[in-house]
Design an enzyme around this catalytic site. Structure first.
Site, PDB file in Angstrom:
ATOM      1  N   GLY A  43       0.909  -1.234   0.100  1.00 61.22           N
ATOM      2  CA  GLY A  43      -0.062   0.111   0.200  1.00 61.22           C
ATOM      3  C   GLY A  43       0.803   1.108  -0.169  1.00 61.22           C
ATOM      4  O   GLY A  43       1.788   1.302  -0.442  1.00 61.22           O
ATOM      5  N   SER A  45      -0.251   4.512  -1.113  1.00 58.56           N
ATOM      6  CA  SER A  45      -0.617   5.393  -1.995  1.00 58.56           C
ATOM      7  C   SER A  45      -1.303   6.535  -1.390  1.00 58.56           C
ATOM      8  O   SER A  45      -1.654   7.876  -2.035  1.00 58.56           O
ATOM      9  CB  SER A  45      -1.357   4.934  -3.242  1.00 58.56           C
ATOM     10  N   ARG A  46      -1.764   6.529  -0.293  1.00 63.46           N
ATOM     11  CA  ARG A  46      -2.562   7.541   0.570  1.00 63.46           C
ATOM     12  C   ARG A  46      -2.455   7.054   1.976  1.00 63.46           C
ATOM     13  O   ARG A  46      -1.774   6.102   2.741  1.00 63.46           O
ATOM     14  CB  ARG A  46      -3.954   7.561   0.204  1.00 63.46           C
ATOM     15  N   GLY A  47      -3.037   8.167   2.896  1.00 64.14           N
ATOM     16  CA  GLY A  47      -3.257   8.038   4.311  1.00 64.14           C
ATOM     17  C   GLY A  47      -1.973   7.774   4.963  1.00 64.14           C
ATOM     18  O   GLY A  47      -0.874   8.262   4.971  1.00 64.14           O
ATOM     19  N   ILE A  48      -2.034   6.909   6.075  1.00 61.38           N
ATOM     20  CA  ILE A  48      -1.093   6.641   6.981  1.00 61.38           C
ATOM     21  C   ILE A  48       0.337   6.280   6.304  1.00 61.38           C
ATOM     22  O   ILE A  48       1.406   6.483   6.695  1.00 61.38           O
ATOM     23  CB  ILE A  48      -1.400   5.781   8.199  1.00 61.38           C
ATOM     24  N   GLY A  49       0.217   5.167   5.181  1.00 60.95           N
ATOM     25  CA  GLY A  49       1.270   4.565   4.430  1.00 60.95           C
ATOM     26  C   GLY A  49       1.827   5.638   4.006  1.00 60.95           C
ATOM     27  O   GLY A  49       3.348   5.800   4.019  1.00 60.95           O
ATOM     28  N   LYS A  68      -2.396  -1.186  -5.631  1.00 60.10           N
ATOM     29  CA  LYS A  68      -3.098  -1.312  -6.851  1.00 60.10           C
ATOM     30  C   LYS A  68      -3.603  -0.119  -7.341  1.00 60.10           C
ATOM     31  O   LYS A  68      -3.947  -0.251  -8.668  1.00 60.10           O
ATOM     32  CB  LYS A  68      -4.397  -2.007  -6.046  1.00 60.10           C
ATOM     33  N   ASP A 100      -0.834  -6.382  -6.281  1.00 64.85           N
ATOM     34  CA  ASP A 100      -1.951  -6.748  -5.403  1.00 64.85           C
ATOM     35  C   ASP A 100      -0.960  -7.391  -4.310  1.00 64.85           C
ATOM     36  O   ASP A 100      -0.480  -8.659  -4.928  1.00 64.85           O
ATOM     37  CB  ASP A 100      -2.811  -7.528  -6.001  1.00 64.85           C
ATOM     38  N   TYR A 193     -13.031  -8.902  11.808  1.00 65.61           N
ATOM     39  CA  TYR A 193     -11.839  -7.859  11.613  1.00 65.61           C
ATOM     40  C   TYR A 193     -10.698  -7.958  12.669  1.00 65.61           C
ATOM     41  O   TYR A 193      -9.453  -7.772  12.449  1.00 65.61           O
ATOM     42  CB  TYR A 193     -12.627  -6.347  11.621  1.00 65.61           C
TER      43      TYR A 193
END
Length: 301
Positions: A43, A45-49, A68, A100, A193
């Site tokens: 991952g 591409s945005r957010g925390i990562g 992805k 992926d 979850y």
């Protein structure tokens, strides 16, 4: 019928786990703390990562991302290419790999391309995750499969693929974005979850023991909800109102960097909370990370 005497064990409370962080050798990293190191992330591409990737880039790291999102999506901001551009602007070197984490060939490819481009892998960040908070009676099995495949299998696959190179590194770290094992709060709450996220934590702790003296492995989790598209768009997390009472993702990035900058073996085998890590580096006032009071405590805490 006699009942056998079965020994019982108990897990430490989350408060006890969090208190241990103050004893760890955590400091604000030097500006070149990760100079020349190569970080591979699922991952990002945005957010925390993305915030963690940007922070690592500012500290000199090469960033390789497997994600992805190659095309813009009106529901969520950013693509792997816009993330790579931001990393380059932050002073780092970026290698975006579209793929992926559920596909073995894509996982093998991102590690191979990281080694080809930068000569090795020093850090793995297991960031990619799927969330669904539907109760058991309403959760489609394909959504359960998605969470288990991304959260548990994906973390295992990426770490396994990078393992030969981590073992050759003199600064090997695995950082898995998963929570402390807080069974008191979570037995009976969102079990599907929970098993996915707790599975990631079990892996993180297991790797710390399995590769003791060779690779540092820790789990990191936010104290509060974090203002990201995931929090805004996930049913059950409160939407816009929750985002308003959430800290920004920069706190997770600062905490991650403090851990990843430590010497090999100095900090390993811990389930860490971002606020505790940041406070341990000497930051007493966390108001700069945003969020209106009262802040929303994270689900797992």
């Amino acid at each position: 019928m006699n009942t056998p005497n079965i020994p019982t064990t108990s897990t430490p409370s989350v408060d006890a786990i969090r208190a241990r962080t103050a004893e760890l050798p955590l400091v604000t990293p030097a500006s070149d703390a990760l100079a020349g190191r190569t970080l591979v992330m699922s991952g990002g591409s945005r957010g925390i990562g993305l915030e963690i990737a940007l922070a690592a880039a500012r500290h000199g790291a090469n960033i390789v991302m497997l994600a992805k999102t190659a095309e813009p999506d009106p529901r969520i901001p950013g693509t792997i290419y816009s993330a790579a551009e931001a990393i380059e602007k932050a002073g780092g070197r970026a290698l975006p790999v579209v793929g992926d984490v559920r596909k073995d060939e894509d996982v093998a490819r991102v590690v191979a391309e990281a080694v080809k481009e930068f000569g090795g892998v020093d850090i793995v960040v297991n960031n990619a995750s799927a969330i669904n908070l539907h109760p058991t009676k309403d959760l489609p099995l394909k959504r359960l499969d998605l969470m288990l495949d991304i959260n548990i299998r994906g973390s295992f696959a990426l770490t396994q693929a990078a393992l030969p190179h981590l073992l050759e590194s003199d600064h090997a770290h695995i950082l898995t974005l998963s929570p402390p094992l807080n069974f008191d709060a979570w037995i009976g709450n969102f079990p599907a979850y929970a098993v996915g996220k707790y599975g990631m934590t079990v892996l993180a702790l297991g790797w710390a023991s399995e590769f003791a003296g060779k690779i540092s492995s820790n789990a990191l989790w936010p104290e509060t909800t974090i203002a990201t598209a995931a929090v805004q768009n996930t049913a059950g997390l409160g939407g816009d109102e929750s985002v308003k009472h959430s800290r920004g993702p920069q706190i997770m990035a600062d905490a991650a960097l403090a851990v990843l900058a430590t010497a090999p073996g100095a900090v390993t085998g811990h389930t860490l909370v971002d606020a505790d890590v940041v406070r341990s580096t000497g930051v007493a006032d966390l108001s700069g990370y945003g969020g209106e009071e009262p802040l929303t405590l994270d689900l797992f805490l």
